[in-house]
Design an enzyme around this catalytic site. Structure first.
Site, PDB file in Angstrom:
ATOM      1  N   CYS A 174     -31.030  50.965 -21.922  1.00  0.00           N
ATOM      2  CA  CYS A 174     -32.424  50.954 -22.365  1.00  0.00           C
ATOM      3  C   CYS A 174     -33.298  51.476 -21.222  1.00  0.00           C
ATOM      4  O   CYS A 174     -32.815  51.781 -20.120  1.00  0.00           O
ATOM      5  CB  CYS A 174     -32.833  49.527 -22.741  1.00  0.00           C
ATOM      6  SG  CYS A 174     -32.934  48.396 -21.326  1.00  0.00           S
ATOM      7  N   CYS A 233     -33.056  49.321 -17.956  1.00  0.00           N
ATOM      8  CA  CYS A 233     -31.803  49.521 -17.226  1.00  0.00           C
ATOM      9  C   CYS A 233     -31.707  50.931 -16.651  1.00  0.00           C
ATOM     10  O   CYS A 233     -31.219  51.105 -15.530  1.00  0.00           O
ATOM     11  CB  CYS A 233     -30.616  49.214 -18.140  1.00  0.00           C
ATOM     12  SG  CYS A 233     -30.550  47.454 -18.604  1.00  0.00           S
ATOM     13  N   HIS A 282     -29.648  41.882 -18.851  1.00  0.00           N
ATOM     14  CA  HIS A 282     -28.735  42.837 -19.477  1.00  0.00           C
ATOM     15  C   HIS A 282     -27.536  43.025 -18.552  1.00  0.00           C
ATOM     16  O   HIS A 282     -27.640  42.862 -17.322  1.00  0.00           O
ATOM     17  CB  HIS A 282     -29.426  44.183 -19.683  1.00  0.00           C
ATOM     18  CG  HIS A 282     -30.492  44.161 -20.733  1.00  0.00           C
ATOM     19  ND1 HIS A 282     -31.026  45.316 -21.254  1.00  0.00           N
ATOM     20  CD2 HIS A 282     -31.130  43.140 -21.355  1.00  0.00           C
ATOM     21  CE1 HIS A 282     -31.941  45.002 -22.153  1.00  0.00           C
ATOM     22  NE2 HIS A 282     -32.027  43.689 -22.225  1.00  0.00           N
ATOM     23  N   GLU A 288     -26.126  45.638 -17.376  1.00  0.00           N
ATOM     24  CA  GLU A 288     -26.364  46.604 -16.307  1.00  0.00           C
ATOM     25  C   GLU A 288     -27.158  45.984 -15.164  1.00  0.00           C
ATOM     26  O   GLU A 288     -26.843  46.173 -13.984  1.00  0.00           O
ATOM     27  CB  GLU A 288     -27.146  47.828 -16.812  1.00  0.00           C
ATOM     28  CG  GLU A 288     -26.489  48.579 -17.936  1.00  0.00           C
ATOM     29  CD  GLU A 288     -27.018  48.161 -19.304  1.00  0.00           C
ATOM     30  OE1 GLU A 288     -27.027  46.941 -19.609  1.00  0.00           O
ATOM     31  OE2 GLU A 288     -27.419  49.046 -20.064  1.00  0.00           O
TER      32      GLU A 288
END
Length: 159
Positions: free
Chosen positions: A93, A96, A63, A65
């Protein structure tokens, strides 16, 4: 694509506008359009920026992040990112959010809310849990319209 910029923010840009640039680039690569930027606040210096790369890397943890946090830790030579702020186009999420807490980022700015997969204002609300050892200051809705529009367009084109 993860980049390791070591530059001050251009006068005509903001960290969120740079995160949106990363999200647009991710969409161009066929990735879900989420972008992230980490700012070393005192110096007003971008230490990391990334867009989603889960498809390209075949890695569900890639992701924006996560990639930006890894890159910033590498660039700064430390695992604790105190003094840094994360700007991301979508509510993080649970994975993260956990990484944000472990990295000890001071502030989290995010654009679009994610009622289905978010874990900051929705879902498990990770930072509100008593087992969470660090809670960043949270600022939501920054660049929300553009971030949400990028996501809507991306998924509409795939349906």
């Amino acid at each position: 694509m993860v980049t390791k910029p070591d530059s001050r923010i251009p006068a005509d840009a903001s960290p969120m506008s740079l995160a949106l640039d990363e999200a647009r680039a991710a969409a161009q690569r066929g990735e879900v359009p989420v972008g992230a930027v980490i700012l070393l606040r005192e110096e007003r210096r971008i230490v990391a920026r990334a867009g989603n790369e889960t498809e390209a890397r075949r890695d569900p943890t890639a992701h924006a992040e996560m990639l930006a946090i890894r890159s910033a830790a590498d660039a700064l030579g430390r695992s604790r990112l105190t003094g840094c702020d994360l700007y991301v186009t979508l509510e993080p999420c649970a994975m993260c959010a956990g990484a944000i807490a472990h990295a000890r980022l001071d502030r989290l700015y995010f654009g679009a809310a994610d009622p289905k997969g978010g874990a900051v204002l929705h879902g498990g609300r990770l930072f509100e849990q008593p087992t969470c050892h660090h809670r960043p200051d949270i600022y939501d809705g920054l660049g929300e319209r553009e971030a949400a529009a990028l996501l809507r367009q991306f998924f509409a084109e795939r349906r």
